[in-house]
Each structure stands twice: as structure tokens, then as C-alpha cells.
Design a protein around this motif. Sequence first.
Motif, mmCIF file in Angstrom:
data_model
loop_
_atom_site.group_PDB
_atom_site.id
_atom_site.type_symbol
_atom_site.label_atom_id
_atom_site.label_comp_id
_atom_site.label_asym_id
_atom_site.label_seq_id
_atom_site.Cartn_x
_atom_site.Cartn_y
_atom_site.Cartn_z
ATOM 1 N N SER A 132 29.818 58.447 38.923
ATOM 2 C CA SER A 132 29.889 56.745 38.505
ATOM 3 C C SER A 132 31.253 56.310 39.125
ATOM 4 N N ALA A 133 31.291 54.933 39.108
ATOM 5 C CA ALA A 133 32.371 54.055 39.684
ATOM 6 C C ALA A 133 32.315 52.921 39.045
ATOM 7 N N ARG A 134 33.639 52.187 39.020
ATOM 8 C CA ARG A 134 33.976 50.741 38.453
ATOM 9 C C ARG A 134 34.843 50.098 39.512
ATOM 10 N N LEU A 135 34.895 48.747 39.357
ATOM 11 C CA LEU A 135 35.790 47.906 40.152
ATOM 12 C C LEU A 135 36.866 47.955 39.434
ATOM 13 N N GLU A 136 38.109 48.600 40.053
ATOM 14 C CA GLU A 136 39.426 48.793 39.193
ATOM 15 C C GLU A 136 40.211 47.331 39.381
ATOM 16 N N HIS A 137 40.377 46.864 40.696
ATOM 17 C CA HIS A 137 41.053 45.640 41.078
ATOM 18 C C HIS A 137 40.588 45.198 42.360
ATOM 19 N N VAL A 138 40.976 43.918 42.507
ATOM 20 C CA VAL A 138 40.808 43.270 43.785
ATOM 21 C C VAL A 138 42.306 42.449 43.865
ATOM 22 N N ASN A 139 42.867 42.639 45.232
ATOM 23 C CA ASN A 139 44.067 41.962 45.732
ATOM 24 C C ASN A 139 43.781 40.801 46.794
ATOM 25 N N ILE A 140 43.902 39.657 46.519
ATOM 26 C CA ILE A 140 43.978 38.657 47.168
ATOM 27 C C ILE A 140 45.165 37.785 47.358
ATOM 28 N N SER A 141 45.274 37.488 48.613
ATOM 29 C CA SER A 141 46.476 36.708 49.047
ATOM 30 C C SER A 141 46.545 35.057 48.419
ATOM 31 N N VAL A 142 47.302 34.653 47.784
ATOM 32 C CA VAL A 142 47.471 33.342 47.533
ATOM 33 C C VAL A 142 48.897 32.823 47.960
ATOM 34 N N SER A 143 48.776 31.224 47.833
ATOM 35 C CA SER A 143 50.213 30.693 48.429
ATOM 36 C C SER A 143 51.039 30.564 47.199
ATOM 37 N N ASP A 144 50.646 30.825 46.074
ATOM 38 C CA ASP A 144 51.586 30.692 44.876
ATOM 39 C C ASP A 144 51.065 31.567 43.766
ATOM 40 N N ALA A 145 51.434 32.844 43.754
ATOM 41 C CA ALA A 145 51.266 33.647 42.685
ATOM 42 C C ALA A 145 51.243 33.198 41.237
ATOM 43 N N GLU A 146 52.417 32.731 41.112
ATOM 44 C CA GLU A 146 52.907 32.104 39.595
ATOM 45 C C GLU A 146 51.599 31.202 39.396
ATOM 46 N N ARG A 147 51.168 30.205 40.130
ATOM 47 C CA ARG A 147 50.288 29.219 40.062
ATOM 48 C C ARG A 147 49.007 29.697 39.527
ATOM 49 N N SER A 148 48.404 30.692 40.464
ATOM 50 C CA SER A 148 47.341 31.548 40.265
ATOM 51 C C SER A 148 47.211 32.365 39.082
ATOM 52 N N LEU A 150 47.113 40.938 37.176
ATOM 53 C CA LEU A 150 46.776 39.872 35.839
ATOM 54 C C LEU A 150 45.277 40.483 35.469
ATOM 55 N N GLY A 151 45.075 40.787 34.365
ATOM 56 C CA GLY A 151 43.700 41.167 34.077
ATOM 57 C C GLY A 151 43.578 41.676 32.568
ATOM 58 N N THR A 152 42.840 42.716 32.437
ATOM 59 C CA THR A 152 42.748 43.519 31.128
ATOM 60 C C THR A 152 43.214 44.822 31.215
ATOM 61 N N GLU A 153 43.195 45.813 30.411
ATOM 62 C CA GLU A 153 43.684 47.046 30.495
ATOM 63 C C GLU A 153 43.017 48.153 31.679
ATOM 64 N N ASN A 154 41.464 47.694 31.943
ATOM 65 C CA ASN A 154 41.003 48.404 32.749
ATOM 66 C C ASN A 154 40.530 47.749 34.119
ATOM 67 N N HIS A 155 40.747 46.445 34.303
ATOM 68 C CA HIS A 155 40.202 45.699 35.487
ATOM 69 C C HIS A 155 41.292 44.647 35.646
ATOM 70 N N TYR A 156 41.530 44.341 37.010
ATOM 71 C CA TYR A 156 42.519 43.162 37.152
ATOM 72 C C TYR A 156 42.474 42.597 38.752
ATOM 73 N N ILE A 157 43.066 41.693 38.708
ATOM 74 C CA ILE A 157 43.251 40.765 40.028
ATOM 75 C C ILE A 157 44.799 40.933 40.528
ATOM 76 N N VAL A 158 45.086 41.231 41.801
ATOM 77 C CA VAL A 158 46.248 41.165 42.116
ATOM 78 C C VAL A 158 46.463 39.802 42.867
ATOM 79 N N PHE A 159 47.425 39.047 42.506
ATOM 80 C CA PHE A 159 47.781 37.587 43.364
ATOM 81 C C PHE A 159 48.958 38.023 44.139
#
Length: 125
Positions: A3-19, A46-55
Motif C-alpha cells: 500500500s502507498a500514500r501521497l507523502e508530499h507535493v512540490n509546487i513552484s510559486v512566486s512567493d513561498a512566504e505568501r503561499s 507546510l502540512g501535517t506530520e504525515n503529509h505536506y506541500i512544498v512551496f
Amino acid sequence: MPSARLEHVNISVSDAERSAAFFTELCGWHERWRGLAIDDGFSIHLGTENHYIVFYTPPGGVLTRFAKGMPLQHVGIEVDDLAAAEQIVIAAGLEPFNHADYEPGRRFYFYDWDGIEFEVVSYGD
């Protein structure tokens, strides 16, 4: 089969602090890490202990653009209170659209400041 789970997503943004500030308010997530990243850019996890988004913000905040849906359609976020989430989106100056109510839940969409589409869905309210 494993089994698997989505651990993180990495997205490019113009302002990581704002996002990161916006998604902290919208989702109640916490900052897991921040620092220098690939190609002299800057990232906030940014996220939880198990899942997050990279800005990720490249140097100078200059993004390489893709046509809508190429390759990403949208990022889905589940919330407990859809109406409260929509008010946070509006207060940030972003515009909710495409409200729908069909199984298995209610939802709306919005574009962030960089044109990334997000779906906000609630299964319980």
C-alpha cells in the motif's frame, strides 16, 4: 501488493512566504521545514506530520509557466468547514468558482496568485 500514500507535493510559486501563510490559515497546517533549496531557490514545507506541500520559489520569484493542465490539473484539499474555507479564500483576494454538490461531497475551486488551481472539498458539512 504494497500500500502507498501521497507523502508530499512540490509546487513552484512566486512567493513561498505568501503561499505558506495563506495555506496555514486555510488548512491549519504547520511549518515542517524551511530553507535554501535546489538552484539557489527557497522552500517551505507546510502540512501535517504525515503529509505536506512544498512551496518552492526559484531565485527572483521567476516561474516557468505551463499551460493549464499541463501537466497538473489541480490540487485537492479536504476541509471540515467548506463555508469557512471559502471565506478565507475570498479574504485573501482570490476568487472561488465552480461550486458543486455531488457525491461524495461539496466543493469549489480557486486559482492561487500563480494560476495553480486548487479544489476545496468537504465530505461532512
